[in-house]
Scaffold this motif. Structure first.
Motif, PDB file in Angstrom:
ATOM      1  N   ASP A  81      -5.842  12.272  -3.679  1.00 29.49           N
ATOM      2  CA  ASP A  81      -4.443  11.851  -3.680  1.00 29.49           C
ATOM      3  C   ASP A  81      -3.904  11.895  -2.255  1.00 29.49           C
ATOM      4  N   TRP A 105       5.658   3.679   0.004  1.00 29.77           N
ATOM      5  CA  TRP A 105       5.015   3.956  -1.292  1.00 29.77           C
ATOM      6  C   TRP A 105       4.337   2.713  -1.880  1.00 29.77           C
ATOM      7  N   TYR A 106       4.998   1.559  -1.847  1.00 28.60           N
ATOM      8  CA  TYR A 106       4.461   0.400  -2.564  1.00 28.60           C
ATOM      9  C   TYR A 106       3.123  -0.088  -2.019  1.00 28.60           C
ATOM     10  N   TRP A 109       0.518   2.182  -3.494  1.00 27.35           N
ATOM     11  CA  TRP A 109       0.255   1.862  -4.901  1.00 27.35           C
ATOM     12  C   TRP A 109      -0.511   0.556  -5.039  1.00 27.35           C
ATOM     13  N   ASP A 110      -0.176  -0.424  -4.195  1.00 27.92           N
ATOM     14  CA  ASP A 110      -0.851  -1.715  -4.287  1.00 27.92           C
ATOM     15  C   ASP A 110      -2.354  -1.599  -4.051  1.00 27.92           C
ATOM     16  N   GLY A 112      -4.105   0.836  -5.081  1.00 25.28           N
ATOM     17  CA  GLY A 112      -4.679   1.628  -6.172  1.00 25.28           C
ATOM     18  C   GLY A 112      -4.940   3.070  -5.796  1.00 25.28           C
ATOM     19  N   ALA A 114      -3.963   7.013  -5.434  1.00 22.05           N
ATOM     20  CA  ALA A 114      -3.098   7.988  -6.092  1.00 22.05           C
ATOM     21  C   ALA A 114      -2.137   8.570  -5.066  1.00 22.05           C
ATOM     22  N   LEU A 115      -0.884   8.680  -5.455  1.00 26.30           N
ATOM     23  CA  LEU A 115       0.151   9.112  -4.531  1.00 26.30           C
ATOM     24  C   LEU A 115       1.003  10.187  -5.177  1.00 26.30           C
TER      25      LEU A 115
END
Length: 844
Positions: A81, A105-106, A109-110, A112, A114-115
Motif C-alpha cells: 500500500d 489520489w486519483y 487509484w487509476d 490500481g 492500494a492507497l
C-alpha cells in the motif's frame, strides 16, 4: 516466473503523461533481474517519491505530502500500500486542498495501487495518533515527500515527543496488541502457511521493536535482527511478484515458486529461512518486552518513596544464589560476580538448569557472556554436565524459554552439533504442530510429567530430546537417529549399557503406536515381534512413556484415550511375553458370553444382531438391538450413551455370508460413525445347531463424528437392507458426497497399498494409505470382496487427513495368501481406490 499485474500503462491522457511514465518505469524495475531485496525496495520507493512529487507540483502554501508506515521507511514491496498523509497548517482554502488531494489520489487509484490516505492538520494528526495506536506507529516513520518541509519536520518532532512522553501508557497497549495478534495468527516460526506480516515473529513485530526503541525506554537485541527483517521482506517481495497479489500469507501451493524467485533450492529451504528469521524476531521481542516490563515496574515506585525506603541512598540490588556461579537478580538469572565462564565449561548447562528449575528467564547479557567465553565441554562430558542437562530437560514448561535463549546465541549447537540439522526444520504434515527441533523440546517437556512412571527418568528425557534427531538425514529417520543417538549418548557420558538402551528407544520410538493402531494385537506374531525388538521390561517401560510423550508433543490428532488404550493393551501383552508367558492364539480363545448369545440369536433368526457398548475408563453401558431378518426388534430405542473418549464398542453377529465388511462399513458411514478398529471372526456353533452353524462375529470400535449415536434398531434395519441388496450404499454415499462443495486446496497424493512382510503367520497384512474420506472403509471392503479374500481383522488409524489402515486377510480356506496373489490383490485394491481421490477433497 515473475508476474506483475499491478500496473496499467493505458490510463494516461494527453494532459497528464506522468502515470504512464511511472507505470512503465515501475514495470521495468519489478521485472528486471539486476536488482532485488533492499536495493529494489529502495529504488521503487524513490521512483514513487519522484512520481508523487511531480503529482504534487507546486502544491499549495502551508501543505506537505508525507509518507508514513512502510512507505515512510522507504520499503516498498511490489504490492505494498501507499500510506500517504496530506498535511496542512489550516490556512489554505478547503477547496484548494481538496483539489490537490484529488490530483494525487486519483492517478494512484487509476494505476490500481492500494492507497491508505488522510488529510489532516498537525493537531488533528496528533489527536488521531493519541486515539489510535496504529496511526501513531505509522507516524513514527513519517518521511517528507513534497511541499512544506518545516511542516513535516514539526509533526515528526511532536509525534516523537508525544510517543516518548506517553510511553509508560502506550507501550503496555502495544504489547497487548502484539499478544492479541499472536493469539489470532499463531507463531510464524512453526506455521506451514505463515502470514509473514501478522504472525508472531513477523514484520509487524519487527516494526513494534522499532517503536519500542524510539521510546528510549528499552532497545531490542540488534544482532541478526536487521538481517531477519530483510529476509522476511525479501520473501514478501517474491510472494507479491509470483502471485501478482497483495498477500502476506505464504500458501503451500506458492512456496516452490517463491523459493525459485529467491534462488533457493526448494520450499523446505525457504521455510527454514523464514523460520530462522521469525525465531530471531520472536526472541528479540521476548527480551525487549521483558526489559520494558522491568523498566516500567521500577518507575512505578516514586523516586522520593524509594529514597525514603533506602534512607536517602540507592537501594542495593538483591542477588539470590541459585547454583554455583548463578544468581537471581531482578527477576532474571544472571551470572554471579565470581563466575568465570572461561574456566567453567559446565556453567552454561548449570545456569540453564537453574533458570528452568526456578521458572525464570536467562538474562541476555548472561547468555551472551557464556557464548563468548565458555570453553567447549570435554568428550565424554563430566558427570555434572550430564546431570545438569537432565535437570534442564526435566524442568517442564520453563525448559522451552531457557532452551530458546541458549539456541539464540548458538550454545545448543555447540553442546550438540547434530542439532544443526534439525534446527528450524519444517515438518510437512498437518498432524505436527512444531518444527523438528521444537518438537524434540516439547517431547522432553511432556516426558518430564511421566518420569514417575519409569525407573530411569534420565534415559527417558534424553531419548525424548533425541528421538527424531535423524530427520535431518536421508532415509528412515529412526535408523539414522539410532546411529546419531549412539554417538551423542556416548559423548555426553552415558555408559555402554545406557547407550544401547537410548539407541534402541530412538530406533523403535514409533514401534508401539504403529503396531497398536495398525496391527492385530490378538495375533501372537505381532506381540512376539514387538517383544523381540524391545528386549527387556525396562526398555518397554521407557518406550511406553516415550511413545505417549512423543504423541502428545506432536499435536492433538496424534494422541487420544483410544490410542492410549491400544498402546497400553499392547504393552501389557508384550510385558507378559517378556515375563515368559506365551501369547494366546485368538482362534483358540473361547467367545465371551455376550458374543455367544449374539451368535446364537443371529443363527436362530437368520439375520444380523448387534449391540452397542460405550467404552469408558471407568464404566461400560450398553444399548442393544436384536431381531429377525424381518426387522422386528426385541429391544428398541435410542442408544442413550454419548461417545466417550475410548469410543463405543459395536458387536455384530451375522450368519456367515459374503459382503459383510462393505455392508457394515457402508451403513456406519451413512450414519456418520467413524471406525477406529474392526475385528472379524468366524465362530462355529455347537453341532446340535446343524452342519452349517458358522456365524461371523464383528467386534468394532466406533465413534460419532458429531452428535449422539444413532438408534441401534436403525443401524440393524439398514444393515439388513444392505445385506439383502435393497439398500444401495454406494449411491447413498455418492449422493451425500455430491451435496458438499468441493474443497479447494492441495491435490491429495494417490493412495498407496503395500504388503507388510512377516506381519503375521496367520494372515496376509495389507496396508492402505489414502486421503481420509466418508465411505473409504466401505470402498476398501468392496474391493477386497471382489478379490475373493476374507478379512480377518481391520485396524483403522487416521492422522490428520490421512487414513492409515491395515487389513489381515486370508484366502477362502483361511490361510495367508500366496505371495503372487497377495501382490495382485494389493494392486487391484490400489486401482479401485484411485477414482476416490476427488471425494477425499470434500469436507467430511
Amino acid at each position: 516466473m515473475t508476474s506483475v499485474n499491478d500496473v496499467r500503462t493505458d490510463q494516461a491522457d494527453d494532459d497528464n503523461p506522468a502515470p504512464s511514465g511511472y507505470a512503465a518505469a515501475r514495470l521495468r524495475l519489478l521485472q528486471g533481474e539486476a536488482q532485488s531485496g533492499p536495493p529494489r525496495r529502495a529504488a521503487l520507493a524513490e521512483l514513487t517519491d519522484d512520481w508523487l512529487t511531480e503529482l504534487f507540483g507546486s502544491g499549495v502554501p502551508g501543505v506537505s505530502l508525507v509518507a508514513v508506515g512502510g512507505y515512510g521507511r522507504g520499503e516498498l514491496s511490489p504490492r505494498s500500500d501507499l500510506d500517504l498523509l496530506l498535511l496542512h497548517d489550516g490556512t489554505a482554502e478547503p477547496g484548494a486542498i481538496a483539489a490537490l488531494a484529488d490530483r494525487i489520489w486519483y492517478p494512484v487509484w487509476d494505476l490500481g495501487l492500494a492507497l491508505d490516505h488522510s488529510v489532516r492538520t498537525p493537531a488533528e494528526a496528533r489527536k488521531t495518533a493519541g486515539d489510535d495506536l496504529k496511526v501513531q506507529l505509522g507516524l513514527l516513520d513519517a518521511r517528507h515527500l513534497a511541499g512544506d518541509l518545516g511542516l513535516t519536520a514539526g509533526l515528526r518532532t511532536a509525534v516523537l515527543a508525544d510517543w516518548r512522553n506517553q510511553a509508560p501508557k502506550r507501550l503496555p497497549e502495544l504489547r497487548e496488541l502484539c499478544e492479541e495478534r499472536a493469539e489470532r495468527q499463531g507463531e510464524l516460526q512453526y506455521l506451514l502457511e505463515p502470514d509473514l506480516k501478522e504472525a508472531r515473529g513477523g514484520l509487524r513485530d519487527a516494526t513494534a521493536l522499532r517503536a519500542v526503541a524510539a521510546s528510549w525506554l528499552a532497545d531490542a537485541p540488534r544482532e541478526g535482527l536487521a538481517d531477519a527483517r530483510r529476509r522476511l521482506l525479501d520473501v514478501r517481495d517474491a510472494l507479491h511478484l509470483t502471485t501478482g497479489r497483495a498477500t502476506d500469507r505464504l500458501a503451500l501451493q506458492e512456496q516452490d515458486q517463491v523459493a525459485a524467485e529467491l534462488g533457493l533450492l526448494d520450499a523446505d529451504t525457504l521455510l527454514r529461512q523464514v523460520y530462522e528469521a521469525a525465531r530471531t524476531v520472536s526472541y528479540a521481542s521476548d527480551v525487549t518486552w521483558r526489559e520494558v516490563g522491568r523498566v516500567l515496574k521500577s518507575r512505578s515506585v516514586r523516586p522520593r518513596l524509594r529514597a525514603m525506603l533506602s534512607g536517602g541512598k540507592s537501594a542495593p540490588v538483591e542477588r539470590s544464589p541459585l547454583a554455583e556461579g548463578v544468581v537471581e537478580m531482578d527477576g532474571e538469572v544472571v551470572l554471579a560476580r565470581a563466575a568465570k565462564p572461561d574456566r567453567d565449561p559446565v556453567l552454561p548447562l548449570r545456569a540453564a538448569a537453574a533458570a528452568a528449575q526456578a521458572g525464570l528467564p536467562l538474562s541476555l547479557h548472561a547468555v551472551r557472556r557464556m557464548a563468548a567465553a565458555a570453553r567447549p565441554l570435554p568428550a565424554p562430558w563430566p558427570a555434572e554436565a550430564r546431570e545438569q542437562l537432565v535437570t534442564l530437560l526435566g524442568a517442564g514448561r520453563p525448559t522451552v524459554e531457557v532452551w530458546e535463549a541458549l539456541e539464540a546465541e548458538g550454545l545448543i549447537t555447540r553442546l550438540l552439533p547434530d542439532w544443526e540439522r534439525v534446527r528450524c526444520r519444517p515438518q510437512r504434515n498437518a498432524v505436527h504442530t512444531w518444527t523438528v527441533d521444537r518438537h524434540l523440546v516439547e517431547t522432553a517437556v511432556c516426558a518430564s510429567e511421566l518420569t514417575r512412571r519409569v525407573g530411569r527418568p534420565d534415559l527417558l528425557l534424553v531419548a525424548a530430546l533425541l528421538h527424531d534427531i535423524g530427520k535431518g538425514w536421508p532415509g528412515d529417520h529412526s535408523v539414522a537417529g539410532e546411529i546419531i543417538a549412539r554417538d551423542v549418548a556416548a559423548r555426553i557420558g552415558f555408559d555402554r549399557a545406557d547407550v544401547a538402551v537410548l539407541a534402541s528407544l530412538v530406533r523403535h520410538h514409533l514401534l508401539l503406536i504403529e503396531t497398536a493402531t495398525r496391527r492385530d494385537l490378538e495375533d501372537p506374531a505381532t506381540v512376539r515381534a514387538v517383544a523381540d525388538a524391545v528386549g527387556s521390561t525396562g526398555t518397554l517401560e521407557l518406550l511406553h512413556a516415550l511413545t505417549e510423550a512423543d504423541a502428545l508433543a506432536t499435536g492433538p490428532a496424534a494422541w487420544s484415550n483410544w490410542r492410549g488404550s491400544l498402546v497400553a493393551d499392547l504393552v501389557k501383552r508384550v510385558a507378559a511375553v517378556l515375563a515368559g508367558d506365551e501369547p494366546v492364539d485368538p482362534d483358540a480363545a473361547d467367545p465371551t458370553a455376550e458374543q455367544e448369545r449374539l451368535a446364537v440369536e443371529a443363527f436362530r433368526t437368520g439375520g444380523p444382531v448387534l449391540a452397542l457398548r460405550a467404552q469408558t475408563e471407568g464404566a461400560v453401558s450398553s444399548s442393544g438391538a436384536t431381531g429377525s431378518a424381518s426387522g422386528s426388534a426385541a429391544q428398541e430405542g435410542p442408544a442413550t450413551v454419548e461417545p466417550e473418549p475410548l469410543g463405543v464398542e459395536l458387536l455384530i453377529a451375522v450368519p456367515d455370508q459374503a459382503g459383510v465388511l462393505p455392508a457394515v462399513a457402508g451403513v456406519l458411514a451413512m450414519h456418520r460413525l467413524t471406525v477406529r478398529t474392526a475385528e472379524l471372526r468366524a465362530l462355529s456353533l455347537p453341532e446340535e445347531w446343524g452342519e452349517d452353524g458358522s456365524v461371523l462375529l464383528l467386534n468394532w470400535r466406533v465413534a460419532a463424528e458429531y452428535g449422539s449415536l444413532p438408534q441401534a434398531a436403525r443401524l440393524r434395519a439398514d444393515l439388513v437392507r444392505a445385506l439383502d441388496g435393497s439398500l444401495d450404499i454406494a449411491a447413498r454415499l455418492a449422493e451425500r458426497d455430491a451435496a458438499y462443495p468441493r474443497r479447494r486446496g492441495v491435490v491429495a497424493p494417490p493412495p498407496r497399498v503395500t504388503l507388510a512382510s512377516a506381519g503375521s503367520r496367520l494372515a496376509t497384512v495389507i496396508e492402505v494409505r489414502a486421503q481420509d474420506a466418508p465411505g473409504l472403509l466401505h470402498r476398501i471392503g468392496r474391493a477386497l470382496e471382489t478379490a475373493d479374500v476374507r478379512v480377518r481383522s481391520a485396524h483403522v488409524s487416521t492422522l490428520g487427513s490421512n487414513a492409515v489402515d491395515a487389513f489381515y486377510v486370508t484366502g477362502p480356506e483361511g490361510a495367508p495368501l500366496p505371495a503372487a496373489e497377495a501382490t495382485s490383490v494389493a494392486r487391484s485394491l490400489e486401482k479401485a481406490l484411485q477414482p476416490a481421490q476427488d471425494a477425499a477433497l470434500r469436507p467430511r
